[in-house]
Motif scaffolding. Sequence first.
Motif, PDB file in Angstrom:
ATOM      1  N   TYR A  29      -4.786   3.608  -0.473  1.00  0.00           N
ATOM      2  CA  TYR A  29      -4.798   2.602   0.582  1.00  0.00           C
ATOM      3  C   TYR A  29      -3.660   2.851   1.582  1.00  0.00           C
ATOM      4  O   TYR A  29      -3.847   2.832   2.783  1.00  0.00           O
ATOM      5  CB  TYR A  29      -4.697   1.191  -0.002  1.00  0.00           C
ATOM      6  CG  TYR A  29      -4.554   0.153   1.070  1.00  0.00           C
ATOM      7  CD1 TYR A  29      -5.660  -0.281   1.765  1.00  0.00           C
ATOM      8  CD2 TYR A  29      -3.310  -0.342   1.430  1.00  0.00           C
ATOM      9  CE1 TYR A  29      -5.542  -1.215   2.790  1.00  0.00           C
ATOM     10  CE2 TYR A  29      -3.179  -1.273   2.444  1.00  0.00           C
ATOM     11  CZ  TYR A  29      -4.300  -1.703   3.117  1.00  0.00           C
ATOM     12  OH  TYR A  29      -4.170  -2.610   4.131  1.00  0.00           O
ATOM     13  N   CYS A  30      -2.483   3.094   1.041  1.00  0.00           N
ATOM     14  CA  CYS A  30      -1.314   3.325   1.887  1.00  0.00           C
ATOM     15  C   CYS A  30      -1.527   4.555   2.768  1.00  0.00           C
ATOM     16  O   CYS A  30      -1.295   4.512   3.972  1.00  0.00           O
ATOM     17  CB  CYS A  30      -0.076   3.490   1.005  1.00  0.00           C
ATOM     18  SG  CYS A  30       1.488   3.386   1.876  1.00  0.00           S
ATOM     19  N   ILE A  68       4.345   0.575  -0.637  1.00  0.00           N
ATOM     20  CA  ILE A  68       3.558  -0.612  -0.939  1.00  0.00           C
ATOM     21  C   ILE A  68       3.813  -0.927  -2.413  1.00  0.00           C
ATOM     22  O   ILE A  68       3.927  -0.014  -3.226  1.00  0.00           O
ATOM     23  CB  ILE A  68       2.059  -0.355  -0.677  1.00  0.00           C
ATOM     24  CG1 ILE A  68       1.241  -1.616  -0.888  1.00  0.00           C
ATOM     25  CG2 ILE A  68       1.524   0.761  -1.522  1.00  0.00           C
ATOM     26  CD1 ILE A  68      -0.205  -1.475  -0.470  1.00  0.00           C
ATOM     27  N   ILE A  82       2.504  -3.070   4.041  1.00  0.00           N
ATOM     28  CA  ILE A  82       3.139  -1.776   3.821  1.00  0.00           C
ATOM     29  C   ILE A  82       4.507  -1.876   4.485  1.00  0.00           C
ATOM     30  O   ILE A  82       4.605  -2.159   5.673  1.00  0.00           O
ATOM     31  CB  ILE A  82       2.316  -0.635   4.428  1.00  0.00           C
ATOM     32  CG1 ILE A  82       0.957  -0.554   3.744  1.00  0.00           C
ATOM     33  CG2 ILE A  82       3.054   0.680   4.296  1.00  0.00           C
ATOM     34  CD1 ILE A  82       0.035   0.478   4.327  1.00  0.00           C
ATOM     35  N   THR A 117      -4.208   3.854   5.458  1.00  0.00           N
ATOM     36  CA  THR A 117      -3.716   2.910   6.451  1.00  0.00           C
ATOM     37  C   THR A 117      -2.740   3.593   7.413  1.00  0.00           C
ATOM     38  O   THR A 117      -2.838   3.433   8.632  1.00  0.00           O
ATOM     39  CB  THR A 117      -3.023   1.706   5.784  1.00  0.00           C
ATOM     40  OG1 THR A 117      -3.981   1.065   4.940  1.00  0.00           O
ATOM     41  CG2 THR A 117      -2.498   0.722   6.800  1.00  0.00           C
ATOM     42  N   LEU A 118      -1.839   4.372   6.875  1.00  0.00           N
ATOM     43  CA  LEU A 118      -0.852   5.037   7.728  1.00  0.00           C
ATOM     44  C   LEU A 118      -1.502   6.092   8.612  1.00  0.00           C
ATOM     45  O   LEU A 118      -1.116   6.279   9.772  1.00  0.00           O
ATOM     46  CB  LEU A 118       0.257   5.653   6.879  1.00  0.00           C
ATOM     47  CG  LEU A 118       1.142   4.629   6.178  1.00  0.00           C
ATOM     48  CD1 LEU A 118       2.136   5.327   5.248  1.00  0.00           C
ATOM     49  CD2 LEU A 118       1.870   3.748   7.169  1.00  0.00           C
ATOM     50  N   PHE A 132      -0.540  -5.091  -3.705  1.00  0.00           N
ATOM     51  CA  PHE A 132      -1.865  -4.488  -3.588  1.00  0.00           C
ATOM     52  C   PHE A 132      -2.869  -5.245  -4.458  1.00  0.00           C
ATOM     53  O   PHE A 132      -3.973  -5.558  -4.019  1.00  0.00           O
ATOM     54  CB  PHE A 132      -1.812  -3.010  -3.987  1.00  0.00           C
ATOM     55  CG  PHE A 132      -3.143  -2.332  -3.929  1.00  0.00           C
ATOM     56  CD1 PHE A 132      -3.705  -1.990  -2.707  1.00  0.00           C
ATOM     57  CD2 PHE A 132      -3.846  -2.050  -5.079  1.00  0.00           C
ATOM     58  CE1 PHE A 132      -4.943  -1.384  -2.644  1.00  0.00           C
ATOM     59  CE2 PHE A 132      -5.085  -1.433  -5.031  1.00  0.00           C
ATOM     60  CZ  PHE A 132      -5.637  -1.093  -3.809  1.00  0.00           C
TER      61      PHE A 132
END
Length: 87
Positions: free
Chosen positions: A79-80, A19, A5, A83-84, A24
């Motif tokens: 996902y981004c 991303i 990312i 994750t963040l 990905f």
Amino acid sequence: MTVPIKKIISHKVAQLFFITIDSFITDAVRPDTANYRTRPPLKFTAADIAPGFLSSSELSGVNSFKTLKKQLEWMAGRYCAKTLLSH
């Protein structure tokens, strides 16, 4: 699952990350997603993605999209975001 990312803007008030769909796909999804822009949707299962990445309801939602491109865009965004939020 580790997908890069990238941070593109960092300011004292906010940061902007992104991303790429291609990174990905390479790092997080089964390999038969080449040419995703023009392909019909795939039926994803829990075995096709990293363990614990999507809940069963999220996986159902992904499988309801009408194109593979939309499926991958949504999963990459999810996902981004996850994750963040975990950092």
